[in-house]
Design a protein around this motif. Structure first.
Motif, PDB file in Angstrom:
ATOM      1  N   PHE A 124       0.852  -1.212   0.000  1.00 40.31           N
ATOM      2  CA  PHE A 124       0.000   0.000   0.000  1.00 40.31           C
ATOM      3  C   PHE A 124       0.874   1.244   0.000  1.00 40.31           C
ATOM      4  O   PHE A 124       1.750   1.376   0.848  1.00 40.31           O
ATOM      5  N   PRO A 125       0.614   2.192  -0.915  1.00 42.63           N
ATOM      6  CA  PRO A 125      -0.326   2.157  -2.036  1.00 42.63           C
ATOM      7  C   PRO A 125       0.325   1.578  -3.293  1.00 42.63           C
ATOM      8  O   PRO A 125       1.516   1.273  -3.285  1.00 42.63           O
ATOM      9  N   SER A 126      -0.457   1.465  -4.349  1.00 40.34           N
ATOM     10  CA  SER A 126       0.067   0.943  -5.612  1.00 40.34           C
ATOM     11  C   SER A 126       0.750   2.070  -6.386  1.00 40.34           C
ATOM     12  O   SER A 126       0.094   3.012  -6.835  1.00 40.34           O
ATOM     13  N   THR A 127       2.059   1.973  -6.540  1.00 39.56           N
ATOM     14  CA  THR A 127       2.780   3.002  -7.293  1.00 39.56           C
ATOM     15  C   THR A 127       2.389   2.982  -8.760  1.00 39.56           C
ATOM     16  O   THR A 127       2.381   4.015  -9.435  1.00 39.56           O
ATOM     17  N   HIS A 128       2.053   1.808  -9.263  1.00 37.39           N
ATOM     18  CA  HIS A 128       1.622   1.690 -10.659  1.00 37.39           C
ATOM     19  C   HIS A 128       0.358   2.490 -10.895  1.00 37.39           C
ATOM     20  O   HIS A 128       0.273   3.285 -11.849  1.00 37.39           O
ATOM     21  N   VAL A 129      -0.650   2.297 -10.055  1.00 32.24           N
ATOM     22  CA  VAL A 129      -1.904   3.038 -10.208  1.00 32.24           C
ATOM     23  C   VAL A 129      -1.675   4.523  -9.916  1.00 32.24           C
ATOM     24  O   VAL A 129      -2.293   5.386 -10.547  1.00 32.24           O
ATOM     25  N   THR A 130      -0.794   4.823  -8.971  1.00 35.31           N
ATOM     26  CA  THR A 130      -0.450   6.220  -8.703  1.00 35.31           C
ATOM     27  C   THR A 130       0.076   6.888  -9.967  1.00 35.31           C
ATOM     28  O   THR A 130      -0.327   8.008 -10.310  1.00 35.31           O
ATOM     29  N   ALA A 131       0.993   6.215 -10.667  1.00 34.02           N
ATOM     30  CA  ALA A 131       1.562   6.782 -11.886  1.00 34.02           C
ATOM     31  C   ALA A 131       0.488   6.994 -12.950  1.00 34.02           C
ATOM     32  O   ALA A 131       0.436   8.054 -13.600  1.00 34.02           O
ATOM     33  N   VAL A 132      -0.378   6.014 -13.134  1.00 39.70           N
ATOM     34  CA  VAL A 132      -1.437   6.126 -14.145  1.00 39.70           C
ATOM     35  C   VAL A 132      -2.383   7.267 -13.798  1.00 39.70           C
ATOM     36  O   VAL A 132      -2.738   8.091 -14.664  1.00 39.70           O
ATOM     37  N   ALA A 133      -2.800   7.348 -12.538  1.00 42.58           N
ATOM     38  CA  ALA A 133      -3.723   8.406 -12.130  1.00 42.58           C
ATOM     39  C   ALA A 133      -3.079   9.787 -12.250  1.00 42.58           C
ATOM     40  O   ALA A 133      -3.722  10.750 -12.680  1.00 42.58           O
ATOM     41  N   ALA A 134      -1.802   9.898 -11.865  1.00 48.33           N
ATOM     42  CA  ALA A 134      -1.105  11.181 -11.961  1.00 48.33           C
ATOM     43  C   ALA A 134      -0.950  11.616 -13.408  1.00 48.33           C
ATOM     44  O   ALA A 134      -1.100  12.802 -13.743  1.00 48.33           O
ATOM     45  N   LEU A 135      -0.663  10.679 -14.292  1.00 52.42           N
ATOM     46  CA  LEU A 135      -0.529  10.996 -15.715  1.00 52.42           C
ATOM     47  C   LEU A 135      -1.876  11.405 -16.309  1.00 52.42           C
ATOM     48  O   LEU A 135      -1.945  12.316 -17.144  1.00 52.42           O
ATOM     49  N   CYS A 136      -2.933  10.748 -15.891  1.00 49.79           N
ATOM     50  CA  CYS A 136      -4.268  11.137 -16.361  1.00 49.79           C
ATOM     51  C   CYS A 136      -4.628  12.539 -15.879  1.00 49.79           C
ATOM     52  O   CYS A 136      -5.214  13.336 -16.621  1.00 49.79           O
ATOM     53  N   LEU A 137      -4.275  12.847 -14.646  1.00 48.87           N
ATOM     54  CA  LEU A 137      -4.532  14.185 -14.112  1.00 48.87           C
ATOM     55  C   LEU A 137      -3.730  15.229 -14.887  1.00 48.87           C
ATOM     56  O   LEU A 137      -4.239  16.308 -15.223  1.00 48.87           O
ATOM     57  N   ALA A 138      -2.471  14.908 -15.192  1.00 50.84           N
ATOM     58  CA  ALA A 138      -1.644  15.826 -15.970  1.00 50.84           C
ATOM     59  C   ALA A 138      -2.241  16.043 -17.362  1.00 50.84           C
ATOM     60  O   ALA A 138      -2.248  17.170 -17.884  1.00 50.84           O
ATOM     61  N   ALA A 139      -2.739  14.970 -17.970  1.00 50.90           N
ATOM     62  CA  ALA A 139      -3.364  15.097 -19.282  1.00 50.90           C
ATOM     63  C   ALA A 139      -4.593  16.000 -19.220  1.00 50.90           C
ATOM     64  O   ALA A 139      -4.871  16.776 -20.148  1.00 50.90           O
ATOM     65  N   TRP A 140      -5.316  15.910 -18.112  1.00 53.38           N
ATOM     66  CA  TRP A 140      -6.486  16.781 -17.916  1.00 53.38           C
ATOM     67  C   TRP A 140      -6.069  18.240 -17.873  1.00 53.38           C
ATOM     68  O   TRP A 140      -6.693  19.108 -18.492  1.00 53.38           O
ATOM     69  N   TRP A 141      -5.000  18.539 -17.158  1.00 56.05           N
ATOM     70  CA  TRP A 141      -4.528  19.927 -17.090  1.00 56.05           C
ATOM     71  C   TRP A 141      -4.015  20.432 -18.434  1.00 56.05           C
ATOM     72  O   TRP A 141      -4.109  21.613 -18.730  1.00 56.05           O
TER      73      TRP A 141
END
Length: 207
Positions: free
Chosen positions: A130-147
């Motif tokens: 805990f937590p999943s760094t893989h999912v963290t990376a995917v979620a952070a990249l998706c957030l960056a794409a949103w910005w």
């Protein structure tokens, strides 16, 4: 939702997201009921997917899990270059700050700060996950794409697409026995916290 997540400009949002991650960890790791639910969901997802050796679904999810961060990183890199060319500096700086901070904090939490009681050791998960760094990376990249998304993109479609990508990464991580469900949920809260802090610190506003 506005083009730059103006609803996150309140610092309380970051605190609430961080508290959500802490709550998930506390319940899923340190309470019998939480561990029971976490294990039950893990069993359901893993049972549905099967194993990579015997199931095409599991094999496909494994490939998707491995490819997602690289595909998203490439897409965000292109969006970032477009952002620089169009002088959308706040979005570019936000992405440059939030992505590494979220991933680094995930690694520190998982490998250095958090632990799982030794008596709860599992042959597949003998260490804290805990937590999943893989999912963290995917979620952070998706957030960056949103910005960084171009103004021509439909906000609703973009938001739902990002959410589905994060969900896919989470399901793939659980189905391939890489993480427990709680690990992936905690990652989403962690990225939300970094996103809220970044929006508040940089005062992101519509272009």
């Amino acid at each position: 939702m506005s083009r730059n997540s103006s609803g996150w400009r309140d610092p309380i949002s970051a605190v609430l997201a961080a508290a959500g991650a802490a709550l998930v960890y506390g319940l899923a790791v340190h309470t019998p009921a939480g561990r029971s639910v976490d294990g039950a969901v893990l069993g359901l997802v893993a049972g549905w997917a099967g194993t990579p050796d015997t199931s095409a679904v599991a094999a496909a999810l494994g490939v998707i899990r491995g490819a997602l961060p690289f595909l998203l990183a490439a897409a965000v890199g292109v969006l970032g270059m477009i952002g620089v060319a169009r002088r959308r500096w706040r979005g570019v700086v936000a992405a440059a700050v939030a992505i590494p901070c979220a991933i680094a904090s995930s690694l520190v939490l998982r490998d250095l700060l958090l632990s799982r009681p030794s008596e709860l050791a599992h042959p597949v998960y003998a260490h804290n996950t805990f937590p999943s760094t893989h999912v963290t990376a995917v979620a952070a990249l998706c957030l960056a794409a949103w910005w960084l998304r171009p103004t021509s993109w439909n906000d609703t479609v973009t938001a739902y697409s990002a959410g589905l990508i994060v969900l896919l990464a989470a399901v793939a991580s659980v189905a391939t026995h890489a993480h427990r469900p709680s690990d992936t949920l905690g990652s989403v809260f962690l990225v939300a916290a970094w996103g809220a802090m970044t929006v508040y610190a940089l005062r992101l506003r519509p272009d």
